[in-house]
Design an enzyme around this catalytic site. Sequence first.
Site, PDB file in Angstrom:
ATOM      1  NE  ARG A 155      -2.837  -1.390 -19.342  1.00 46.94           N
ATOM      2  CZ  ARG A 155      -3.602  -2.235 -20.041  1.00 46.94           C
ATOM      3  NH1 ARG A 155      -4.767  -1.840 -20.518  1.00 46.94           N
ATOM      4  NH2 ARG A 155      -3.201  -3.471 -20.259  1.00 46.94           N
TER       5      ARG A 155
ATOM      6  CE  LYS B 266       0.814 -10.413 -12.706  1.00 47.25           C
ATOM      7  NZ  LYS B 266       0.130 -10.224 -13.987  1.00 47.25           N
TER       8      LYS B 266
ATOM      9  CG  ASP C 146       2.151  -7.178 -11.862  1.00 49.07           C
ATOM     10  OD1 ASP C 146       1.423  -6.757 -10.937  1.00 49.07           O
ATOM     11  OD2 ASP C 146       1.730  -7.411 -13.012  1.00 49.07           O
TER      12      ASP C 146
ATOM     13  CD  GLU D 254       1.199  -3.993 -13.348  1.00 49.16           C
ATOM     14  OE1 GLU D 254       2.236  -4.275 -13.969  1.00 49.16           O
ATOM     15  OE2 GLU D 254       0.153  -4.672 -13.457  1.00 49.16           O
TER      16      GLU D 254
ATOM     17  CE  LYS E 151       4.605  -3.734 -16.481  1.00 48.62           C
ATOM     18  NZ  LYS E 151       3.665  -4.768 -16.959  1.00 48.62           N
TER      19      LYS E 151
END
Length: 583
Positions: free
Chosen positions: A441, A364, A357, A439, A352
């Site tokens: 995955r 978040k 992120d 995200e 990954k």
Amino acid sequence: MSAIVVSLTTCLSWSSSPSSSSLLFSKLGLGSAAAFRRYCAPSPPPPLLFCRGKLRMAHSIARATLGLTKPAQIDTLKISFAAKEVDVVEWKGDILAVGVTEKDMGKDDNSKFQNSILKKLDAQLGGLLSEASSEEDFTGKPGQSTVIRLPGIGSKRVGLIGLGQSASRAGDFRSLGESVAAAAKAAQASSVAVVLASSDGLSDESKLTAASAVASGTVLGTFEDNRYRSESKKPVSLKSVDIIGLGTGPELEKRLKYAEHVSSAVIFGRELVNSPANVLTPAVLAEEASKVASMYSDVLSATILDIEKCKELKMGSYLGVAAASANLPHFIHLCYKPPGGSAKIKLALVGKGLTFDSGGYNIKTGPGCLIENMKYDMGGAAAVLGAAKAIGQIKPPGVEVHFIVAACENMISGTGMRPGDIITAANGKTIEVNNTDAEGRLTLADALIYACNQGVDKVIDLATLTGACVIALGPSVAGAFTPSDDLANEVMAASQVSGEKIWRMPLEESYWEMMKSGVADMVNTGGRQGGAITAALFLKQYVDEKVQWMHIDIAGPVWSEKMRSATGFGISTMVEWVLKNSC
């Protein structure tokens, strides 16, 4: 032995879109919105182009501008390791470090050591070692250490380092090496010897493992990432480490060389994860991957796919995540082919690669969201690229390995993926996005499809995927999910050698009900219950049934809160696994 220092740089991507405010710009004397943008914006850097499997640039990549941060060039630390059979009393140097168990610290009725090595040292020191250990309340418990300056033997200091009730695993000996490094740093020692108080019970193979693990632990224990400090800390003085009592010979020298390669790779991985998102963009991560391939071009090749190539491959799931960021996505594919022979087995490691992120529109927020740490959401990519570096150095025969990273950022903008959107992966399966913060995955889905299309026999993905796995296993243990018992056994055996902690988790098929969508083939998250399992079940949908597959969730052990630094988790185990599959 030398630790690698990686120079990380960044590139900026510029974009523009049409504007309907021509009247306003006309009044400003600029004629049009386009003219205004040309007036305000600096010249953009050249785009990265996919060209015959190579990275092509019109000229050099633009360097970091956001925050004006550039990592400093740090001199590499070189430590030489040697296996010796010498009398510990006669060894000359700065610190003689003795690894002792709680049993080794046992004393007779006269308060004298019963262990032969400790007894010999104590006799030479006139009983001062026994007396000092009692005064320091040193009992050999794990984490305990004491360094004493005593005259009477060849070394300037004697260090006692606790191993707990027993020491037989690689992790025990790596911890010993880390403690040796800490003692050497504190004393500014340049030469150290390491000996086990009790090594007679170890098999020949265990002695090789112990020596290699001590060497790895020492190198990793001395590592400090000072690239982003305005003033570097005082450099470590350690130059040489002698490993006493674990044998000598070519096989042991080979293991020490192996430890050098893997430790260098782990440090490389740590530096990648430690680098902030304003420095380590997807483009820079691709550049670093290409550098690894260039360093070992006899066995490694690099292919970097740009957006247009990813569109041709119909990677809608990956590109959906990347759509909001001004930093363009880069799909990384390194391929290892063994020198002088064909491969009997093909493997893939998929990591990954979210260089940052934000969570997207499901941003978040709140305590514990850890948005400030989301530079480490590419920890899986670092593990894969670190493994590639080590494999490039070791050059195992009979195995072909593909190292794959779908690198991008998960940001927020008018072009970004929204909750409720339906995206389509490269295998045609549709996904209703019910949470933009799930995200990773989505990027892994297209990466796994790509990996399987390389004709591999086995594939392992590593990802900082779920907080649920951290809740289940804590910060030190990774969770492994696979339908294959054979692959599970291979990886668990590799982790025993590496000393990294991995626990096999259930892949409960009935939980797939939580992943069903009313309008698409699936949703991308099934809620809080069993979140690590449903995430693994999601990834399983993108793996060819003929390919053995494992997902390793490294969200916990990728980062050390104690050290406030990356760990390089996964690299050692993946290298060991590849070697187990080589001929």
